[in-house]
Design a protein around this motif. Structure first.
Motif, PDB file in Angstrom:
ATOM      1  N   PHE A   1       5.519  -2.931   7.616  1.00  0.00           N
ATOM      2  CA  PHE A   1       5.738  -1.982   8.653  1.00  0.00           C
ATOM      3  C   PHE A   1       6.909  -2.693   9.445  1.00  0.00           C
ATOM      4  CE2 PHE A   1       1.054  -0.144   8.422  1.00  0.00           C
ATOM      5  CZ  PHE A   1       1.722   1.200   8.291  1.00  0.00           C
TER       6      PHE A   1
ATOM      7  N   THR B   1       7.233   6.922  11.519  1.00  0.00           N
ATOM      8  CA  THR B   1       6.213   6.197  10.325  1.00  0.00           C
ATOM      9  C   THR B   1       4.735   7.016  10.606  1.00  0.00           C
ATOM     10  OG1 THR B   1       7.256   4.467  10.189  1.00  0.00           O
ATOM     11  CG2 THR B   1       5.072   4.099   9.536  1.00  0.00           C
TER      12      THR B   1
ATOM     13  N   ASN C   1       2.667   8.727   8.015  1.00  0.00           N
ATOM     14  CA  ASN C   1       1.483   8.507   7.438  1.00  0.00           C
ATOM     15  C   ASN C   1       0.245   9.260   8.095  1.00  0.00           C
ATOM     16  OD1 ASN C   1       2.953   6.514   6.325  1.00  0.00           O
ATOM     17  ND2 ASN C   1       1.775   4.607   7.282  1.00  0.00           N
TER      18      ASN C   1
ATOM     19  N   HIS D   1      11.831   1.075   6.295  1.00  0.00           N
ATOM     20  CA  HIS D   1      11.110  -0.273   6.949  1.00  0.00           C
ATOM     21  C   HIS D   1      10.301  -0.757   5.220  1.00  0.00           C
ATOM     22  CE1 HIS D   1       7.111   2.591   7.358  1.00  0.00           C
ATOM     23  NE2 HIS D   1       7.186   2.245   6.245  1.00  0.00           N
TER      24      HIS D   1
ATOM     25  N   THR E   1       0.856  -1.156  -0.045  1.00  0.00           N
ATOM     26  CA  THR E   1       0.078  -0.056   0.102  1.00  0.00           C
ATOM     27  C   THR E   1       0.744   1.331   0.087  1.00  0.00           C
ATOM     28  OG1 THR E   1      -0.327  -0.385   2.231  1.00  0.00           O
ATOM     29  CG2 THR E   1      -1.860  -1.031   1.196  1.00  0.00           C
ATOM     30  N   GLY E   2       0.106   2.310   0.475  1.00  0.00           N
ATOM     31  CA  GLY E   2       1.077   3.795   0.388  1.00  0.00           C
ATOM     32  C   GLY E   2       0.959   4.604  -0.923  1.00  0.00           C
ATOM     33  N   SER E   3       1.411   5.591  -1.245  1.00  0.00           N
ATOM     34  CA  SER E   3       1.282   6.245  -2.441  1.00  0.00           C
ATOM     35  C   SER E   3       2.105   5.656  -3.466  1.00  0.00           C
ATOM     36  CB  SER E   3       1.630   7.721  -2.085  1.00  0.00           C
ATOM     37  OG  SER E   3       1.553   8.126  -1.086  1.00  0.00           O
ATOM     38  N   THR E   4       3.278   5.096  -3.371  1.00  0.00           N
ATOM     39  CA  THR E   4       4.098   4.580  -4.459  1.00  0.00           C
ATOM     40  C   THR E   4       3.348   3.756  -5.390  1.00  0.00           C
ATOM     41  OG1 THR E   4       5.754   5.192  -2.765  1.00  0.00           O
ATOM     42  CG2 THR E   4       6.449   4.093  -5.080  1.00  0.00           C
TER      43      THR E   4
ATOM     44  N   GLY F   1       7.070  -1.183  -1.177  1.00  0.00           N
ATOM     45  CA  GLY F   1       7.352   0.087  -1.160  1.00  0.00           C
ATOM     46  C   GLY F   1       8.503   0.378  -0.182  1.00  0.00           C
ATOM     47  N   ILE F   2       9.163   1.390   0.235  1.00  0.00           N
ATOM     48  CA  ILE F   2       9.837   1.909   1.355  1.00  0.00           C
ATOM     49  C   ILE F   2       9.678   2.833   2.237  1.00  0.00           C
ATOM     50  CG2 ILE F   2      11.592   3.014  -0.311  1.00  0.00           C
ATOM     51  CD1 ILE F   2      14.059   1.763   1.371  1.00  0.00           C
ATOM     52  N   GLY F   3       9.709   3.004   3.354  1.00  0.00           N
ATOM     53  CA  GLY F   3       9.342   3.898   4.300  1.00  0.00           C
ATOM     54  C   GLY F   3      10.582   4.957   4.411  1.00  0.00           C
TER      55      GLY F   3
ATOM     56  N   ARG G   1      -0.654  12.055   7.050  1.00  0.00           N
ATOM     57  CA  ARG G   1      -1.324  12.775   6.287  1.00  0.00           C
ATOM     58  C   ARG G   1      -2.542  11.922   5.400  1.00  0.00           C
ATOM     59  NH1 ARG G   1       2.605   9.803   3.745  1.00  0.00           N
ATOM     60  NH2 ARG G   1       2.462   9.011   1.604  1.00  0.00           N
TER      61      ARG G   1
ATOM     62  N   LYS H   1      12.971   9.763  -1.051  1.00  0.00           N
ATOM     63  CA  LYS H   1      13.234   8.075  -0.581  1.00  0.00           C
ATOM     64  C   LYS H   1      14.761   8.156  -1.149  1.00  0.00           C
ATOM     65  CE  LYS H   1       9.167   7.031   0.604  1.00  0.00           C
ATOM     66  NZ  LYS H   1       8.378   6.290  -0.168  1.00  0.00           N
TER      67      LYS H   1
ATOM     68  N   TYR I   1      -5.969  -0.215   5.210  1.00  0.00           N
ATOM     69  CA  TYR I   1      -5.386  -0.984   4.007  1.00  0.00           C
ATOM     70  C   TYR I   1      -6.620  -1.949   3.184  1.00  0.00           C
ATOM     71  CZ  TYR I   1      -0.927   0.953   5.093  1.00  0.00           C
ATOM     72  OH  TYR I   1      -0.105   2.064   5.689  1.00  0.00           O
TER      73      TYR I   1
ATOM     74  N   LEU J   1       0.947  -6.930   2.341  1.00  0.00           N
ATOM     75  CA  LEU J   1       1.981  -6.915   3.265  1.00  0.00           C
ATOM     76  C   LEU J   1       1.544  -6.707   4.654  1.00  0.00           C
ATOM     77  CD1 LEU J   1       4.539  -4.654   1.735  1.00  0.00           C
ATOM     78  CD2 LEU J   1       5.075  -6.549   2.382  1.00  0.00           C
ATOM     79  N   ASP J   2       0.584  -5.806   4.908  1.00  0.00           N
ATOM     80  CA  ASP J   2       0.214  -5.362   6.155  1.00  0.00           C
ATOM     81  C   ASP J   2      -0.927  -4.549   6.387  1.00  0.00           C
ATOM     82  OD1 ASP J   2       0.849  -3.051   4.691  1.00  0.00           O
ATOM     83  OD2 ASP J   2       2.686  -2.618   5.822  1.00  0.00           O
TER      84      ASP J   2
END
Ligand code: GLP
Length: 240
Positions: free
Chosen positions: A139, A159, A163, A136, A36-39, A130-132, A165, A200, A80, A66-67
């Motif tokens: 998570f 994190t 997140n 990370h 998940t995430g924006s990427t 993705g990558i934090g 946002r 990143k 998610y 993933l999470d």
């Protein structure tokens, strides 16, 4: 590590979608690990386009996310579950999809059951990550050791801030998550990690060129036999 630098986010998304399409073409019943995430949003848009154009059929494919935040209701629009439903699953035709259950009464049981479900499907063929900002993956936050199995974990302050946002305020971000472990991720046959934007660049530099340490969780990928990093020029600026 195979590093593919793309001009911009659009090209990164198209490249990732092409590689997923090639995976399904080679093995229609592939088990995909999704992020998940924006990427990955651009990748999911492109997968939907391909599916609707009749170029890509997910009808035999299985997805494991993933999470998930913990605790969180599946109906919450920050979950998610909601993200995956809205951004991919309701638009395409996966045979089966799995996401850790943020409403599970017993987190440890849910984690163990999740790894068993992955194993029962023969493991993950292709994992998207993705990558934090702090390195990370899933998570799995910077730590003293690499986690092996899917686990119930505390989110890093950085994190929670990153997140926030997606939430009305920082205080609403759940403090915990259920995430595939580093070991769960590492057992995937192939891995693609996506990174976009200058924010990143430092994480990508440390993950690919720095020491392998659980303080930079993505650095473990240096040891995996089949990892492709797809980064746009901004995210790749410190490694070019
Ligand atoms: C979240 C997810 C990660 C994701 C990361 C980066 O914390 N749990 O799986 O890779 O954010 O997100 P973004 O792509 O929005 O930068």
């Amino acid at each position: 590590m195979n590093i593919l630098v793309q001009k911009n986010y659009d090209d990164l998304s198209k490249k990732c979608a092409e590689l997923i399409k090639a995976q399904i073409a080679a093995k229609s019943d592939s088990v995909l690990g999704l992020a998940t995430g924006s990427t990955p949003l651009g990748t999911y848009k492109e997968l939907i386009r391909m599916n609707h154009a009749g170029e890509l059929d997910f009808s035999r494919a299985i997805a494991f996310n993933l999470d998930e935040y913990f605790p969180i209701k599946k109906s919450s629009d920050q979950s998610y579950h909601y993200y995956m439903r809205e951004n991919l699953f309701k638009h395409v035709n996966f045979a089966q999809t799995f996401i850790p259950d943020g409403e599970a009464p017993d987190a440890a049981k849910e984690c163990a059951a999740y790894d068993e479900k992955i194993a029962a499907q023969g493991g993950i063929d292709l994992q998207i990550l993705g990558i934090g900002n702090n390195g990370h993956i899933g998570f799995n936050e910077p730590d003293d050791k690499f986690t092996s199995a899917t686990n119930h974990t505390l989110l890093d302050e950085s994190t929670i801030k990153a997140n926030a946002r997606f939430f009305a305020s920082e205080s609403e971000v759940p403090r915990h998550s259920l995430t595939m472990g580093i070991g769960t991720i590492f057992r995937a046959k192939k891995i693609i990690l996506l990174a976009s934007g200058a924010g990143k660049a430092d994480a990508i530099f440390k993950a690919t060129r720095g020491p392998i340490t659980p303080q930079m969780p993505a650095s473990v990928l240096q040891l995996h036999p089949d990892v492709t990093i797809i980064a746009d020029e901004d995210a790749a600026k410190l490694i070019q």
